[in-house]
Design an enzyme around this catalytic site. Sequence first.
Site, short mmCIF file in Angstrom:
data_model
loop_
_atom_site.label_atom_id
_atom_site.label_comp_id
_atom_site.label_asym_id
_atom_site.label_seq_id
_atom_site.Cartn_x
_atom_site.Cartn_y
_atom_site.Cartn_z
N LYS A 107 -0.55 -2.21 1.54
CA LYS A 107 0.33 -3.71 1.39
C LYS A 107 1.46 -2.64 0.80
O LYS A 107 0.90 -2.87 -0.69
CB LYS A 107 0.29 -4.79 1.38
CG LYS A 107 1.80 -5.81 1.37
CD LYS A 107 1.43 -7.09 2.03
CE LYS A 107 2.62 -8.06 1.33
NZ LYS A 107 3.17 -7.92 2.97
N THR A 143 7.06 -5.90 0.12
CA THR A 143 7.17 -6.89 0.88
C THR A 143 8.12 -7.13 1.14
O THR A 143 9.85 -6.90 0.11
CB THR A 143 6.68 -7.93 -0.37
OG1 THR A 143 6.89 -9.51 0.70
CG2 THR A 143 6.86 -8.18 -1.87
N GLU A 177 3.27 -2.06 5.49
CA GLU A 177 2.58 -3.71 4.95
C GLU A 177 1.39 -3.63 6.01
O GLU A 177 0.99 -4.95 6.13
CB GLU A 177 3.99 -4.84 6.08
CG GLU A 177 5.25 -4.93 5.71
CD GLU A 177 5.46 -6.34 4.73
OE1 GLU A 177 4.10 -6.90 4.33
OE2 GLU A 177 6.51 -6.54 3.85
#
EC number: 3.5.1.135
Length: 101
Positions: free
Chosen positions: A19, A22, A72
């Site tokens: 990841k 954000t 993500e």
Amino acid sequence: MKNITFYGRFENDILAGRKTITLREASDANFSAGDKVCVSRYEDNVFFCNIEVIAVTQVMFDDLNDKHAVQENMTLEQLKDVISEIYPGLKELFMIEFRLI
């Protein structure tokens, strides 16, 4: 150093480098490239790493694509579902791109 929280379900993906972005609403996107940030879990505020912000860019919900989903570590459908759950009805998002430090 600034602080940011992530839901605990994202901790392992962040630590493994799966990841790398954000998506946040404007009030949660007060970061700039080069900022060093302490990361904690949202649920219990336990620190788990530091990140460096690479870039902050505006993105519209309808413009989310497979590249965002990969960053993500989700499918595009999952990403849109999660964003809709966290920010119901929000169309303007800010993508915070980061790396572990």
